[in-house]
Design a protein around this motif. Structure first.
Motif, short mmCIF file in Angstrom:
data_model
loop_
_atom_site.label_atom_id
_atom_site.label_comp_id
_atom_site.label_asym_id
_atom_site.label_seq_id
_atom_site.Cartn_x
_atom_site.Cartn_y
_atom_site.Cartn_z
N ASP A 1 6.73 -0.94 -12.38
CA ASP A 1 7.06 0.22 -11.91
C ASP A 1 7.92 0.23 -10.54
N ALA A 2 7.74 -0.86 -9.73
CA ALA A 2 8.48 -1.02 -8.69
C ALA A 2 8.60 -2.48 -8.38
N ILE A 3 9.49 -2.86 -7.72
CA ILE A 3 9.76 -4.31 -7.27
C ILE A 3 9.90 -4.30 -5.88
N ILE A 4 9.22 -5.19 -5.06
CA ILE A 4 9.31 -5.35 -3.82
C ILE A 4 10.13 -6.54 -3.24
N ALA A 5 11.26 -6.45 -2.57
CA ALA A 5 12.12 -7.42 -2.08
C ALA A 5 11.57 -8.05 -0.72
N SER A 6 11.89 -9.03 -0.50
CA SER A 6 11.52 -9.41 0.98
C SER A 6 12.58 -8.99 2.05
N TYR A 7 13.77 -9.08 1.73
CA TYR A 7 14.78 -8.60 2.65
C TYR A 7 15.89 -7.59 1.95
N HIS A 8 16.72 -7.06 3.00
CA HIS A 8 17.73 -6.22 2.55
C HIS A 8 18.45 -6.57 1.47
N ASP A 9 19.37 -7.52 1.26
CA ASP A 9 20.39 -7.93 0.37
C ASP A 9 19.67 -8.34 -1.05
N LYS B 1 0.83 -1.20 0.03
CA LYS B 1 0.09 -0.02 -0.12
C LYS B 1 0.89 1.41 0.01
N THR B 2 1.78 1.39 0.65
CA THR B 2 2.91 2.51 0.97
C THR B 2 3.62 2.53 -0.34
N VAL B 3 4.02 1.61 -1.29
CA VAL B 3 4.77 1.64 -2.32
C VAL B 3 3.74 2.20 -3.30
N TYR B 4 2.51 1.57 -3.59
CA TYR B 4 1.64 1.86 -4.60
C TYR B 4 1.17 3.50 -4.49
N GLU B 5 1.09 3.80 -2.93
CA GLU B 5 0.47 5.27 -3.00
C GLU B 5 1.81 6.33 -3.39
N ILE C 1 2.78 8.14 -11.35
CA ILE C 1 2.29 6.95 -11.93
C ILE C 1 0.82 6.60 -11.56
N SER C 2 -0.14 6.71 -12.39
CA SER C 2 -1.56 6.67 -12.12
C SER C 2 -1.90 5.05 -11.96
N LYS C 3 -1.47 4.27 -12.42
CA LYS C 3 -1.80 2.90 -12.36
C LYS C 3 -0.72 1.94 -12.15
N PRO C 4 0.16 1.86 -11.15
CA PRO C 4 1.23 1.37 -11.01
C PRO C 4 1.14 -0.17 -11.18
N LYS C 5 2.36 -0.71 -11.69
CA LYS C 5 2.65 -2.34 -11.70
C LYS C 5 3.60 -2.73 -10.69
N ILE C 6 3.41 -3.41 -9.76
CA ILE C 6 4.47 -3.66 -8.93
C ILE C 6 4.65 -5.39 -9.07
N LYS D 1 -4.74 -8.06 -4.95
CA LYS D 1 -5.17 -8.08 -6.43
C LYS D 1 -6.82 -7.73 -6.45
N LYS D 2 -7.38 -8.41 -5.37
CA LYS D 2 -8.81 -8.30 -5.28
C LYS D 2 -9.32 -6.66 -5.18
N GLU D 3 -8.26 -5.84 -4.48
CA GLU D 3 -8.69 -4.60 -4.42
C GLU D 3 -8.31 -3.83 -6.00
N GLY D 4 -8.15 -4.28 -6.94
CA GLY D 4 -7.81 -3.74 -8.17
C GLY D 4 -6.43 -3.43 -8.34
N LYS D 5 -5.37 -3.59 -7.43
CA LYS D 5 -4.13 -3.04 -7.85
C LYS D 5 -3.24 -4.15 -8.47
N LEU D 6 -2.52 -3.67 -9.48
CA LEU D 6 -1.74 -4.29 -10.38
C LEU D 6 -0.55 -5.02 -9.75
N VAL D 7 -0.55 -5.98 -9.08
CA VAL D 7 0.42 -6.64 -8.27
C VAL D 7 0.81 -7.98 -8.55
N PHE D 8 1.94 -8.30 -9.06
CA PHE D 8 2.22 -9.53 -9.56
C PHE D 8 3.31 -10.32 -8.72
N GLY D 9 3.14 -11.72 -8.78
CA GLY D 9 4.40 -12.55 -8.05
C GLY D 9 3.72 -13.66 -7.23
#
Length: 348
Positions: A261-269, A188-192, A200-205, A236-244
């Motif tokens: 538009d953005a990638i979310i990793a699980s941990y630092h490295d 949610k933080t990344v999307y906003e 970016i009006s409709k982000p792909k994450i 995804k059910k909220e309508g956000k374009l989140v993949f993985g």
């Protein structure tokens, strides 16, 4: 701040035995930078003059006693610590660590109180900053406590943006920190942020898996199937374009990251190794999710080259311009999404 004035960018000096203050001053040695922002350095006369003399810089400083004295077209300085130490480039020193935090906390308060618009932090040594008064692993955690919102480490370089579910957490504790609630909050933080800060009006994450090969159906771990996938389905059910989730080992090498538009990793490295491989010296560490803007360069104190005039200022310069850009983007977004019934009266 007056809309007709330059954006006021505050700087914490970081570890003075490192390269931080050197690269800040090298950037403002070019007087044209004062056309883009009004700098305020949270430092001291002795330390700034020492670095200026050492590198043979020619700029002049304006020492403002109060924030209402800050002046455009000048390098402003707010005195933030006592000059009771010596700078010895390349050395780790506890008093220098204290000074770094005194500068940072003073700059954070100024950001919080609206005296500066953007905060750019020079690199610190996470070991020598620790004290009874400051028990945080880094800038981000302190900012998360002091400012409104939920802080997220967001590494950015043009179209490449990498966020983290967990940041400065020991590897053995990563999986225990990753919960469905955490995943949903971070995405949610990344999307906003992508909408408000990067226009970016409709982000792909894209989201990377927790375990190697996303756990291989439970053979290498169950967290991907039991925690990550269900959380992503809810989003995804909220309508956000989140993949993985995507297997992290091949995601960047295959150039798949360019599709998002953005990638979310699980941990630092997992996130920062590929990011810095692709962007080192050009990337920016942005603290997304807060009501105020903070950026920093993508490197550390660089003790090994401190004082030698070898430091590359590109990442710091990009941190300045990224902060200015985000400030303007966020301001425009707030104006576009404001309720007209609350922001103005209808003319008759």
């Amino acid at each position: 701040m007056d809309n007709n004035k330059n954006i006021v960018v505050g700087f914490s000096v970081g570890d003075l035995n490192g390269v931080g203050l050197e690269i800040i001053l090298s950037i403002f040695e070019d007087k044209r930078m004062l056309d883009f922002c009004t700098p305020v350095i949270f430092g001291s006369q002795k330390s700034l003059n020492f670095v200026k003399k050492h590198f043979k810089f020619s700029m002049h400083f304006f020492y403002a006693k109060e924030f209402d004295q800050i002046s455009e077209q000048k390098i402003n300085v707010i005195t933030s610590y006592k000059d009771d130490f010596e700078i010895n480039f390349g050395e780790e020193n506890n008093r220098i660590g204290e000074v770094a935090i005194e500068s940072f906390t003073a700059a954070t308060k100024a950001l919080k109180d609206g005296h500066i618009d953007v905060l750019v932090t020079a690199p610190i040594n996470k070991y020598n900053i620790q004290s009874d008064a400051f028990k945080f692993p880094g800038h981000t955690n302190y900012l998360n406590e002091q400012l409104e919102g939920r802080a997220l480490m967001f590494m950015v370089n043009d179209g490449l943006r990498v966020g983290l579910l967990t940041d400065h957490v020991p590897v053995k504790e990563v999986s225990s920190h990753i919960t469905s609630e955490l995943i949903q909050n971070k995405i949610k933080t990344v999307y906003e942020s992508l909408q408000a800060d990067f226009q970016i009006s409709k982000p792909k994450i894209a989201v990377l898996g927790i375990n190697p090969h996303n756990g291989d159906n439970g053979v290498i771990g169950k967290e991907d199937d039991e925690v990550l996938r269900p959380a992503l389905e809810k989003i995804k059910k909220e309508g956000k374009l989140v993949f993985g989730p995507y297997a992290a080992d091949s995601f960047f090498g295959s150039d798949n990251y360019k599709n998002f538009d953005a990638i979310i990793a699980s941990y630092h490295d997992q996130g920062l190794i590929p990011f810095k491989t692709l962007s080192f010296g050009e990337g920016v560490n942005y603290t997304a999710g807060l009501n105020k803007i903070r950026t920093s360069p993508d490197h550390g104190t660089a003790y090994d080259i401190a004082g030698k005039g070898l430091a590359n200022a590109n990442s710091m310069k990009k941190a300045i311009f990224e902060g200015i850009k985000i400030f303007n983007n966020r301001k425009e977004y707030q104006e576009l999404t404001a309720d007209p019934l609350k922001t103005g009266k209808k003319k008759i």
